[in-house]
Motif scaffolding. Structure first.
Motif, PDB file in Angstrom:
ATOM      1  N   SER A 182       0.437  18.620  11.779  1.00  0.00           N
ATOM      2  CA  SER A 182       1.420  19.296  12.616  1.00  0.00           C
ATOM      3  C   SER A 182       0.714  20.040  13.744  1.00  0.00           C
ATOM      4  O   SER A 182      -0.520  20.178  13.751  1.00  0.00           O
ATOM      5  CB  SER A 182       2.234  20.283  11.782  1.00  0.00           C
ATOM      6  N   ILE A 183       1.506  20.559  14.678  1.00  0.00           N
ATOM      7  CA  ILE A 183       0.934  21.346  15.770  1.00  0.00           C
ATOM      8  C   ILE A 183       0.176  22.541  15.203  1.00  0.00           C
ATOM      9  O   ILE A 183      -0.945  22.857  15.645  1.00  0.00           O
ATOM     10  CB  ILE A 183       2.045  21.789  16.750  1.00  0.00           C
ATOM     11  N   GLU A 184       0.742  23.206  14.206  1.00  0.00           N
ATOM     12  CA  GLU A 184       0.059  24.351  13.611  1.00  0.00           C
ATOM     13  C   GLU A 184      -1.243  23.929  12.941  1.00  0.00           C
ATOM     14  O   GLU A 184      -2.266  24.613  13.072  1.00  0.00           O
ATOM     15  CB  GLU A 184       0.969  25.040  12.601  1.00  0.00           C
ATOM     16  N   GLU A 185      -1.231  22.825  12.221  1.00  0.00           N
ATOM     17  CA  GLU A 185      -2.439  22.372  11.527  1.00  0.00           C
ATOM     18  C   GLU A 185      -3.531  21.967  12.511  1.00  0.00           C
ATOM     19  O   GLU A 185      -4.717  22.271  12.304  1.00  0.00           O
ATOM     20  CB  GLU A 185      -2.092  21.201  10.607  1.00  0.00           C
ATOM     21  N   PHE A 199       0.344  20.651  23.769  1.00  0.00           N
ATOM     22  CA  PHE A 199      -0.030  19.480  22.960  1.00  0.00           C
ATOM     23  C   PHE A 199       0.595  18.213  23.530  1.00  0.00           C
ATOM     24  O   PHE A 199       1.651  18.257  24.185  1.00  0.00           O
ATOM     25  CB  PHE A 199       0.441  19.676  21.504  1.00  0.00           C
ATOM     26  N   GLU A 200      -0.090  17.117  23.264  1.00  0.00           N
ATOM     27  CA  GLU A 200       0.431  15.799  23.599  1.00  0.00           C
ATOM     28  C   GLU A 200       0.183  14.854  22.425  1.00  0.00           C
ATOM     29  O   GLU A 200      -0.731  15.083  21.614  1.00  0.00           O
ATOM     30  CB  GLU A 200      -0.253  15.224  24.851  1.00  0.00           C
ATOM     31  N   GLN A 201       0.976  13.798  22.366  1.00  0.00           N
ATOM     32  CA  GLN A 201       0.768  12.771  21.355  1.00  0.00           C
ATOM     33  C   GLN A 201      -0.254  11.761  21.881  1.00  0.00           C
ATOM     34  O   GLN A 201      -0.125  11.248  22.993  1.00  0.00           O
ATOM     35  CB  GLN A 201       2.079  12.061  21.048  1.00  0.00           C
ATOM     36  N   THR A 251      -2.711  34.728  13.428  1.00  0.00           N
ATOM     37  CA  THR A 251      -1.392  34.122  13.303  1.00  0.00           C
ATOM     38  C   THR A 251      -1.338  32.887  14.188  1.00  0.00           C
ATOM     39  O   THR A 251      -1.598  32.958  15.393  1.00  0.00           O
ATOM     40  CB  THR A 251      -0.292  35.108  13.737  1.00  0.00           C
ATOM     41  N   VAL A 252      -1.021  31.742  13.577  1.00  0.00           N
ATOM     42  CA  VAL A 252      -0.897  30.484  14.302  1.00  0.00           C
ATOM     43  C   VAL A 252       0.552  30.026  14.173  1.00  0.00           C
ATOM     44  O   VAL A 252       1.059  29.862  13.059  1.00  0.00           O
ATOM     45  CB  VAL A 252      -1.849  29.414  13.751  1.00  0.00           C
ATOM     46  N   THR A 253       1.229  29.820  15.298  1.00  0.00           N
ATOM     47  CA  THR A 253       2.634  29.420  15.258  1.00  0.00           C
ATOM     48  C   THR A 253       2.897  28.336  16.294  1.00  0.00           C
ATOM     49  O   THR A 253       2.232  28.269  17.332  1.00  0.00           O
ATOM     50  CB  THR A 253       3.569  30.611  15.535  1.00  0.00           C
ATOM     51  N   GLN A 254       3.904  27.507  15.994  1.00  0.00           N
ATOM     52  CA  GLN A 254       4.409  26.557  16.974  1.00  0.00           C
ATOM     53  C   GLN A 254       5.486  27.266  17.778  1.00  0.00           C
ATOM     54  O   GLN A 254       6.460  27.783  17.223  1.00  0.00           O
ATOM     55  CB  GLN A 254       4.982  25.321  16.290  1.00  0.00           C
ATOM     56  N   THR A 255       5.315  27.303  19.081  1.00  0.00           N
ATOM     57  CA  THR A 255       6.233  28.072  19.920  1.00  0.00           C
ATOM     58  C   THR A 255       7.205  27.201  20.697  1.00  0.00           C
ATOM     59  O   THR A 255       8.085  27.713  21.390  1.00  0.00           O
ATOM     60  CB  THR A 255       5.432  28.936  20.915  1.00  0.00           C
ATOM     61  N   GLY A 256       7.072  25.889  20.618  1.00  0.00           N
ATOM     62  CA  GLY A 256       7.960  24.962  21.318  1.00  0.00           C
ATOM     63  C   GLY A 256       7.739  23.559  20.818  1.00  0.00           C
ATOM     64  O   GLY A 256       6.957  23.319  19.880  1.00  0.00           O
ATOM     65  N   GLU A 267       0.695  28.862  19.639  1.00  0.00           N
ATOM     66  CA  GLU A 267       0.087  30.143  20.013  1.00  0.00           C
ATOM     67  C   GLU A 267      -0.810  30.640  18.892  1.00  0.00           C
ATOM     68  O   GLU A 267      -0.482  30.519  17.706  1.00  0.00           O
ATOM     69  CB  GLU A 267       1.177  31.175  20.301  1.00  0.00           C
ATOM     70  N   LEU A 268      -1.955  31.189  19.303  1.00  0.00           N
ATOM     71  CA  LEU A 268      -2.881  31.852  18.381  1.00  0.00           C
ATOM     72  C   LEU A 268      -2.930  33.327  18.747  1.00  0.00           C
ATOM     73  O   LEU A 268      -3.186  33.675  19.901  1.00  0.00           O
ATOM     74  CB  LEU A 268      -4.286  31.245  18.495  1.00  0.00           C
ATOM     75  N   VAL A 269      -2.655  34.202  17.792  1.00  0.00           N
ATOM     76  CA  VAL A 269      -2.747  35.644  18.007  1.00  0.00           C
ATOM     77  C   VAL A 269      -3.855  36.192  17.112  1.00  0.00           C
ATOM     78  O   VAL A 269      -3.873  35.922  15.899  1.00  0.00           O
ATOM     79  CB  VAL A 269      -1.410  36.345  17.693  1.00  0.00           C
TER      80      VAL A 269
END
Length: 565
Positions: A61-64, A149-151, A109-114, A119-121
């Motif tokens: 995933s984007i987060e991973e 990110f891109e595929q 904190t790593v989150t998918q924002t869109g 985002e990494l905080v």
């Protein structure tokens, strides 16, 4: 055993080799749930240890992918090759990992924002810039990094990210090492250390050399306090410094050909001194476009580095002055009779004990040739400093801007100070190479420990101090500070019933030593190493740190503990 990779502390090369034989690596405490393949740990050619974190997980995933990228950035091997696997092919060639190392505590904190962003905080507590300059971030600050990110062939890859890397403190301490680079002072007679941080491993020699060619840090080079001997435009030919059988080969471009023999010697001395901290380097060969540059010119550095001082405490009692040998005081120094007669409250001696600066009730005096020469009678003077060029430094505690330097002829030379807003000064000392000034100051009830680069003029007279750089102080109410060696200072502070002691590498990190739990410290001195630090208490005891847990009394009945310059 396979645990989500954080970081592994390698105790020895033998342990690393056993890990390789087992084909597994235990990689520490995970920051998120789940179990993934751990990072391999491998020895490199100079016996340093480097981390090989995992590459991107399949269908991550984007987060991973973002979390894996941050972890992979801890490995600088092959120009951060593993971290670049997390990037799109186009961005992998653009991302510059070397612009900064952002050090945090590892809580992120790593989150998918869109749909295609993350985002990494993290909380930044230190920063290393592109030239290896380290600085603490105090107070710490929260930082938010954005990523897109891109595929790529059905897999998420990072297409934009901030330059630089984020690394937790534990990993940073394993991957990066401190190396002093060396530049010449304003008199061209002494090499001055400039501590930088670089990744350990095969690339260390190249990184050190490139930083050396780029010149000294801004605070050291201001107004010509330090400079490099390398002619302008000098660069590596092949962007690498190979090491073979202990010899580093530094191949420079034709800009180095403009140097005369004196400058060539200085260039070689800078290289030899700067690369000596790399474990596998025992010699340096300097070339220009593949040809040896004047091989007859020596690169020995003994004449341009300060000599170590005597490691024994130099003490004044009611009846003796000299070195404490463990059982008695050796009074053979030629300064002993005069200093004993004066009974000063502060003493600084030159290396070789032919000159001293002392403080008595009458003021500040030179001691030499069996005589005490009173040179400053102002009231409220603090302990005088003495530099390696024979100048005495004197200043009243309540007038920190009234600093004077005094040659042996006794003529006072006022010197402007960069701490003009300070209300008082508690201590002043000069590095043993005579190139930097350490001052402990108080302003509106707040204390500050600062270091300034020193510019000298004709006859090596001090003429200017550079902008002060703030250093870390031991917690509590500061009492005194001192130089430990050419890169490290120490401070002691009262803290209730005990006292705190802290060392600080200039351009590096600080470390708290054991608390002083018996006696009241009144002064502190250094002698070559952290183990050589001595503390004098109001009770007349000289304390040494004989173990990591406590300070013990080494000498009793001492009135004054001398600084050895």
């Amino acid at each position: 055993m396979a645990i989500k990779k954080s970081v592994i502390k390698v105790i020895s090369l033998a342990v690393a080799m056993l890990s390789l034989l087992a084909l597994t690596a235990c990689s520490g405490i995970p920051r998120s749930s789940g179990v993934n393949q751990g990072s391999a740990v491998v020895p490199v050619e100079d016996d340093a240890i480097e981390f090989l974190p995992s590459g991107p997980v399949r269908n991550g995933s984007i987060e991973e992918i973002l979390r894996g990228f941050v972890e992979a950035s801890s490995s600088p091997v092959s120009d951060y090759a593993i971290a670049r696997q997390f990037l799109t092919p186009e961005f992998a060639t653009e991302w510059d990992a070397t612009t900064a190392v952002n050090v945090d505590a590892g809580l992120r904190t790593v989150t998918q924002t869109g749909d295609n962003s993350g985002e990494l905080v993290y909380t930044q507590n230190a920063l290393v810039d592109a030239q290896g300059n380290y600085s603490d971030v105090n107070p710490t600050q929260s930082v938010a990094n954005s990523y897109t990110f891109e595929q790529v062939d059905g897999q998420w890859r990072i297409s934009s990210a901030p330059n630089g890397v984020v690394m937790d403190r534990f990993t940073f301490d394993q991957v990066y090492q401190a190396h002093p680079l060396y530049f010449f002072d304003s008199t061209n007679s002494v090499l001055v250390p400039d501590v930088r941080f670089f990744p350990a491993g095969a690339s260390a020699s190249t990184r050190i050399t490139k930083a050396l060619l780029a010149g000294p840090s801004a605070w050291l080079s201001a107004n010509g306090a330090t400079h490099t001997a390398f002619p302008a435009g000098t660069a590596l030919v092949a962007d690498t410094v190979p090491v073979s059988r202990g010899t580093a080969t530094v191949d420079l471009n034709s800009a180095a050909l403009s140097a005369d023999p004196t400058v060539i010697r200085q260039m070689k001395q800078q290289l030899s001194a700067s690369l000596q901290s790399v474990d596998n380097i025992t010699a340096v060969t300097m070339l220009v476009d593949g040809a040896t540059l004047n091989n007859a010119i020596s690169s020995t550095v003994d004449s341009v580095l300060p000599k170590p001082v005597d490691s024994r405490p130099l003490v004044l009692t009611d009846k003796t002055f000299g070195y404490w040998t463990g059982t008695t005081v050796d009074t053979s120094t030629q300064l002993a009779p005069t200093i004993l007669a004066q009974q000063p409250t502060a003493i600084t001696t030159s290396n070789g004990n032919v000159l001293a600066a002392i403080l008595t009730a009458q003021g500040v005096s030179f001691v030499r040739n069996g005589n005490a020469q009173l040179v400053d009678t102002r009231s409220g003077l603090i302990a005088p400093a003495l530099d390696s060029f024979g100048y005495l430094w004197s200043v009243p505690a309540a007038q920190p801007n009234k600093l004077v330097v005094i040659p042996t002829d006794g003529k006072q030379i006022p010197l402007d100070v960069p701490w003009v807003t300070a209300d008082s000064i508690l201590s002043l000392s000069i590095s043993r190479d005579g190139t930097r000034v350490l001052a402990l100051l108080e302003t509106n009830g707040s204390y500050q420990l600062v270091v300034s680069a020193l510019v000298r003029g004709e006859k090596s007279v001090p003429i200017q101090l550079g902008a002060p750089v703030s250093l870390s102080l031991a917690a509590g109410t500061p009492i005194a500070s001192a130089w430990v060696d050419s890169t490290t200072v120490v401070s002691v502070s009262a803290d209730g019933a005990s006292s705190n002691v802290r060392t600080q590498v200039i351009g590096g990190q600080s470390e708290d030593l054991a608390k002083v739990t018996t006696g009241t410290p009144i002064s502190i001195v250094g002698a070559n190493t952290v183990a050589g630090i001595r503390i004098l208490t109001a009770e007349g005891n000289v304390l040494t740190q004989r173990s990591s847990a406590q300070w013990l009394s080494a000498v009793t009945g001492v009135k004054t503990l001398a600084v050895q310059q």
